[in-house]
Design an enzyme around this catalytic site. Structure first.
Site: not given
Length: 484
Positions: A16, A42, A120-121, A255, A261, A302, A364-365, A458
């Site tokens: 999000c 989103g 967000n999360g 992250c 991406y 992407s 590609d990603d 992460c």
């Protein structure tokens, strides 16, 4: 609500986006612009809450794109005031295709005044919290894990809303970047490990909080800094910015897939251009997995920066061998069986004159289920390519994310059940190579690669090493890597 596009189910979905502004006239207009810049995070729904001293709190929540909902003057006039927050949603918790009550920001009226939050999360202990809160009398209006925060605030005994936000967030586990507001304050908080992004900007005499720097650019705000992991900022016109650290310090675990991406390529993450990082991923990939070929072709959009880096490092010409139909919305046509059989051709088309008789490297990603990769490969071969080689700008995605990314169940992830050679055979391509985890870390600026003792990001979707215990999922039977 119309159905999502039937061919968009082979990518990890963009969590999000959150945005907030204080100290400007008609703040909701700025928030709508910021949400538009964050639309990639989103596309399911969006919402805005504003506050005006004379008109109080006002809100609008709508399904669909920001451009289709928050651009009419008649709607925006119902959201007056110098303070507003907004949220763009792709559901990762609760029901998919949910009711309007699931759309954020969420609002609550407390004894000391109203407050709204946008999150967000994903909270990894939301099920346990919801059960506890319901048993104690809370009445939930949505299926979203984020609503737990409002109920925890309501039960807090702290004397003001910022302190209640602190109190509530000490109870939750998981990943969260929260933008909240009271009648006079804009609040931003990141979880102790900083898994999800949040940045601070300055616009005239006012301030802005955003998931990404690209949304600051669209409103003409100056990027000031990132909100640090475990930091809470409280912004008011009277006192400016006040910063506190309500959580026990923990190692940062941002992250890493934001680099690969999720974030827009024109954003800045941890002082680095996302575009430049993705280009460097392509450079590392070319060094790790060279192949004799005639053309480097990105899978749009992407894969483009990584393909540029791969072509530059390998010396193989870069070409736009695939064109994306930019005007095909998520609800282009009812997905009948006949239309489904057309596959990705509705969305992507091959430049036949460019790829004919060529040995083509497709960059590609990621590879998730592999269904789209197979269809793209078939399109390239149908156009007359001699060979197809896949190079993937992330390591194999073998584990689901529980921190705000909509990931398939583990058994549906191609890399969870196959090794690299088995995946190559499944995709029926001439070669398939993924960047290594070390190579990815080098590309994001960790010169020595991934320090297995204490990685700086992460990377659970690649490594299976979850920095935050996914309590609810373990309760439902999910087996951690150590348990296998």
């Amino acid at each position: 609500m119309p159905p999502a596009h039937p061919f968009d189910d082979d990518k990890l979905k963009e969590e999000c986006g959150v945005f907030g502004v204080i100290g400007v006239a008609d703040a909701a207009n700025f928030v709508a612009l910021g949400m538009h810049a964050l639309q990639h995070r989103g596309q399911e729904a969006g919402g805005i809450v504003s506050y005006h001293p004379e008109h109080g709190f006002n809100s609008a929540r709508r399904f669909g794109y920001v451009r289709d909902n928050f651009t009419s003057q008649s709607l925006m006039q119902t959201l007056p005031g110098p303070l507003a927050i907004g949220h763009v949603r792709y559901s990762t918790a609760g029901s998919k295709g949910a009711a309007i009550r699931d759309v954020q920001p969420f609002f609550g009226e407390f004894s000391m005044g109203g407050a709204a939050i946008a999150h967000n999360g994903n909270l990894t202990n939301a099920d346990a919290l919801r059960k506890e809160l319901i048993e104690r009398g809370s009445i939930f209006q949505s299926s979203s894990d984020s609503e737990c925060i409002i109920h925890l605030m309501a039960r807090s005994l702290q004397r003001n809303i910022p302190e209640r936000v602190e109190d509530a967030l000490r109870r939750v586990e998981g990943a969260f970047s929260v933008v909240a507001m009271t009648r006079t304050k804009l609040i931003g908080v990141r979880d102790p490990m900083g898994v999800r992004p949040l940045v601070l900007g300055k616009i005239g005499e006012g301030w802005a909080l955003s998931s990404e720097t690209c949304a600051l650019d669209i409103i003409g705000a100056e990027f000031v800094r990132e909100i640090e992991p475990g930091e809470m900022v409280v912004i008011s016109e009277k006192h400016g910015i006040e910063s506190v650290r309500p959580f026990r310090p923990q190692p940062a675990k941002f992250c890493i897939f934001e680099h690969v991406y999720f974030s827009r390529p024109d954003s800045i993450i941890r002082g680095r251009s996302v575009y430049e990082t993705r280009r460097q991923i392509g450079v590392e990939l070319a060094r790790e997995a060279p192949v004799d070929a005639d053309l480097v072709c990105p899978v749009p959009d992407s894969g483009t920066p990584a393909a540029i880096g791969f072509a530059h490092e390998s010396g193989i010409p870069f070409g736009l061998g695939i064109t994306r139909n930019q005007y095909m919305g998520r609800t282009f046509i009812e997905p009948t069986e006949q239309i489904r059989n057309m596959g990705v051709r509705l969305k992507l088309n091959v430049n036949r004159a460019l790829v004919k008789d060529k040995r083509v490297i497709l960059v590609d990603d990621s590879v998730v289920r592999g269904t789209t990769s197979r269809k793209i490969k078939e399109m390239i071969l149908d156009a007359g390519a001699a060979e197809v080689h896949f190079r993937i700008a992330s390591p194999p995605t073998a584990w689901p994310c529980f921190y705000g990314v909509d990931t398939p169940q583990r058994e549906k992830l191609l890399a969870a059940t196959m090794n690299e050679e088995e995946m190559r055979q499944h995709l029926a391509v001439d070669s398939l190579k993924f960047i290594s985890l070390d190579g990815l870390y080098r590309a994001v600026g960790e010169a020595k690669g991934r320090d297995t003792k204490c990685p700086q990001y992460c990377d659970a979707c690649f490594s299976g090493e979850y920095p935050i215990q996914p309590s609810d999922m373990i309760e439902k039977g999910f087996r951690l890597k150590a348990a296998e």
